[in-house]
Design an enzyme around this catalytic site. Structure first.
Site, PDB file in Angstrom:
ATOM      1  N   SER A  33       0.829  -1.205   0.000  1.00  0.00           N
ATOM      2  CA  SER A  33       0.000   0.000   0.000  1.00  0.00           C
ATOM      3  C   SER A  33       0.865   1.258   0.000  1.00  0.00           C
ATOM      4  O   SER A  33       2.046   1.223   0.361  1.00  0.00           O
ATOM      5  CB  SER A  33      -0.898   0.009   1.242  1.00  0.00           C
ATOM      6  OG  SER A  33      -1.550  -1.229   1.360  1.00  0.00           O
TER       7      SER A  33
HETATM    8  C1  LIG Z   1      -3.539  -4.270  -0.047  1.00  0.00           C
HETATM    9  S1  LIG Z   1      -2.971  -5.890   0.135  1.00  0.00           S
HETATM   10  C2  LIG Z   1      -2.223  -5.869   1.742  1.00  0.00           C
HETATM   11  C3  LIG Z   1      -0.997  -5.043   1.922  1.00  0.00           C
HETATM   12  C4  LIG Z   1      -0.135  -5.532   3.055  1.00  0.00           C
HETATM   13  N1  LIG Z   1      -0.692  -5.248   4.344  1.00  0.00           N
HETATM   14  C5  LIG Z   1       1.285  -5.058   2.922  1.00  0.00           C
HETATM   15  O1  LIG Z   1       1.822  -4.460   3.867  1.00  0.00           O
HETATM   16  O2  LIG Z   1       1.895  -5.326   1.884  1.00  0.00           O
HETATM   17  C6  LIG Z   1      -4.443  -6.826   0.498  1.00  0.00           C
HETATM   18  C7  LIG Z   1      -4.171  -8.279   0.769  1.00  0.00           C
HETATM   19  O3  LIG Z   1      -5.322  -8.858   1.366  1.00  0.00           O
HETATM   20  C8  LIG Z   1      -5.355 -10.210   0.978  1.00  0.00           C
HETATM   21  N2  LIG Z   1      -6.691 -10.760   1.256  1.00  0.00           N
HETATM   22  C9  LIG Z   1      -7.836 -10.617   0.536  1.00  0.00           C
HETATM   23  N3  LIG Z   1      -8.844 -11.301   1.115  1.00  0.00           N
HETATM   24  C10 LIG Z   1      -8.335 -11.887   2.228  1.00  0.00           C
HETATM   25  C11 LIG Z   1      -8.892 -12.711   3.240  1.00  0.00           C
HETATM   26  N4  LIG Z   1     -10.167 -13.072   3.225  1.00  0.00           N
HETATM   27  N5  LIG Z   1      -8.075 -13.129   4.231  1.00  0.00           N
HETATM   28  C12 LIG Z   1      -6.763 -12.772   4.265  1.00  0.00           C
HETATM   29  N6  LIG Z   1      -6.183 -11.993   3.326  1.00  0.00           N
HETATM   30  C13 LIG Z   1      -6.963 -11.539   2.320  1.00  0.00           C
HETATM   31  C14 LIG Z   1      -4.980 -10.148  -0.488  1.00  0.00           C
HETATM   32  O4  LIG Z   1      -4.570 -11.411  -0.976  1.00  0.00           O
HETATM   33  C15 LIG Z   1      -3.875  -9.094  -0.469  1.00  0.00           C
HETATM   34  O5  LIG Z   1      -2.622  -9.697  -0.346  1.00  0.00           O
END
Ligand SMILES: C[S@@+](CC[C@H](N)C(=O)[O-])C[C@H]1O[C@@H](n2cnc3c(N)ncnc32)[C@H](O)[C@@H]1O
Length: 384
Positions: free
Chosen positions: A87
């Site tokens: 992000s």
């Molecule tokens: C914007 S990214 C996260 C950025 C992260 N916090 C970083 O520091 O790089 C959103 C993430 O949420 C994950 N995601 C989506 N649905 C999810 C779920 N139900 N449980 C866990 N992770 C999930 C996606 O695969 C993705 O990797």
């Protein structure tokens, strides 16, 4: 340099400065990723082929896309939809500040992604205090490895973060870095947070993905709180269906080809309904409508497209320089729902309320229902 730039702009809070300086974002971004070019299109970056460009992107205040289409679109292809990213640093810091963590807190992060945010939390609170859950096995494994290489060992779980991680309870804080769709804050997050604890999550509607919700958990099993900012995140996997990818072009074409589309005009500025506080409020009030702003076939013209995938309805309001001067904009509507009329009604309702900003809205979550309110939990806003 990134820390200096963010500090100079007033975006680096003092209590996160040490962790931000200690955790190298470059250790978490893959060698091959994508960054938006000046037109907003993802552009591949490659640390080996062009280290200068890669470093310029990684140490800038921009999001870096790290996965497209759950991995189905392979770098350097650029079509498709971003499904994981590192992000934007300013947003990471805004969320960490809103999370209000203190030494001794246990934190559950949903959406490990690259592992960068988990590393910041682990640096600040200690490895044992942080659990992070990632749904995608490849991403979870990569994040675990990058965290370990950088010297951090928070618990990385591969699983569905919507069910939390009960084995690590109770948490003082739950932070999701994937967006929740209105009405669907996962109740396990409330159950697994101590009374007095906070849940911070991007929260949006199919119409407008943006709004950072901070809930306080109460003794009675309810959680209440306000929208505290604006944060457009990719959605939790199971919430994608509310606003399915890839239908704007199809429904836009259907509308363009329609010989039965109803034509009218509006005095409501089309861009206003699709952006900002109005779009947030309209999204709360209407069911299942998605929106987008697209360049029109005619150069210099922009179109606000509204579409509902379930009923195959579409509406477009065109912003043309001449219509603008006359104060009316042309509208075309097609399908069983008259989407522009619905959106204009919701817009008028919001305007009559005095155009409240998104931070005046709040949400209550109980085991059985979720309600949106304005200014006070007793002032419930009707939702679909
Ligand atoms: C914007 S990214 C996260 C950025 C992260 N916090 C970083 O520091 O790089 C959103 C993430 O949420 C994950 N995601 C989506 N649905 C999810 C779920 N139900 N449980 C866990 N992770 C999930 C996606 O695969 C993705 O990797």
């Amino acid at each position: 340099m990134l820390a200096e730039r963010l500090a100079a702009a007033g975006w680096l809070p003092a209590d996160w400065a040490g962790s931000f300086a200690a955790v190298d974002r470059g250790a978490f971004v893959p060698a091959r990723a994508w960054v938006d070019d000046e037109y907003g299109s993802p552009h591949p970056i490659d640390r080996d082929a062009d280290p200068t460009r890669w470093r310029a992107a990684v140490y800038a205040d921009v999001p870096i896309v790290t996965q497209l289409d759950d991995g189905a679109t392979v770098w350097p292809a650029t079509g498709g939809h971003a499904t994981s990213s590192a992000s934007q640093p300013r947003v990471v810091l805004e969320m960490l500040t809103a999370l209000d963590v203190h030494p001794g807190h246990r934190v559950l992060e949903v959406g490990t992604g690259t592992g960068y945010n988990a590393a910041l939390l682990a640096h600040r609170l200690g490895d044992d205090q942080v659990v992070t859950v990632e749904v995608d096995p490849t991403l979870a494994e990569l994040a675990r490895a990058r965290l370990a290489a950088a010297g951090y060992k928070p618990m990385v779980i591969c699983g569905d973060g919507a069910v939390g991680w009960p084995a690590g309870t109770p948490y003082h804080r739950v932070v999701s870095t994937a967006a929740v769709v209105a009405g669907h804050v996962p109740y396990p997050w409330v159950e697994q947070t101590r009374p007095g604890g906070l849940i911070l999550t991007p929260w949006g509607t199919p119409f407008r993905n943006g709004g950072l919700l901070r809930l306080t958990v109460h003794d009675d099993g309810a959680a209440t709180g306000r929208i505290v900012g604006d944060a457009a995140f990719m959605r939790l996997r199971q919430h994608r269906a509310a606003a399915p990818f890839g239908h704007a072009a199809r429904l836009g074409d259907l509308l363009d080809a329609s010989t039965t589309a109803e034509e009218s005009t509006t005095t409501v500025r089309p861009l206003e309904v699709a952006t900002g506080h109005a779009a947030f409020a309209i999204g709360v009030a209407i069911e299942g409508v998605q929106s987008g702003v697209f360049p029109d076939a005619e150069p210099g013209h922009v179109e606000v497209l509204l579409y509902d995938v379930r009923s195959e309805s579409g509406a477009a309001a065109r912003i043309t320089p001449t219509a603008d001067a006359a104060g009316r904009w042309p509208v075309r509507q097609h399908g069983p729902r008259r989407l522009w009329d619905e959106v204009e009604t919701a817009y008028t309702w919001w305007a009559l309320l005095g155009r409240p900003e998104r931070t005046r809205y709040g949400v209550t979550v109980t085991p059985t229902r979720q309600q949106v309110w304005l200014d006070h939990p007793s002032n419930i806003v009707p939702t679909p």
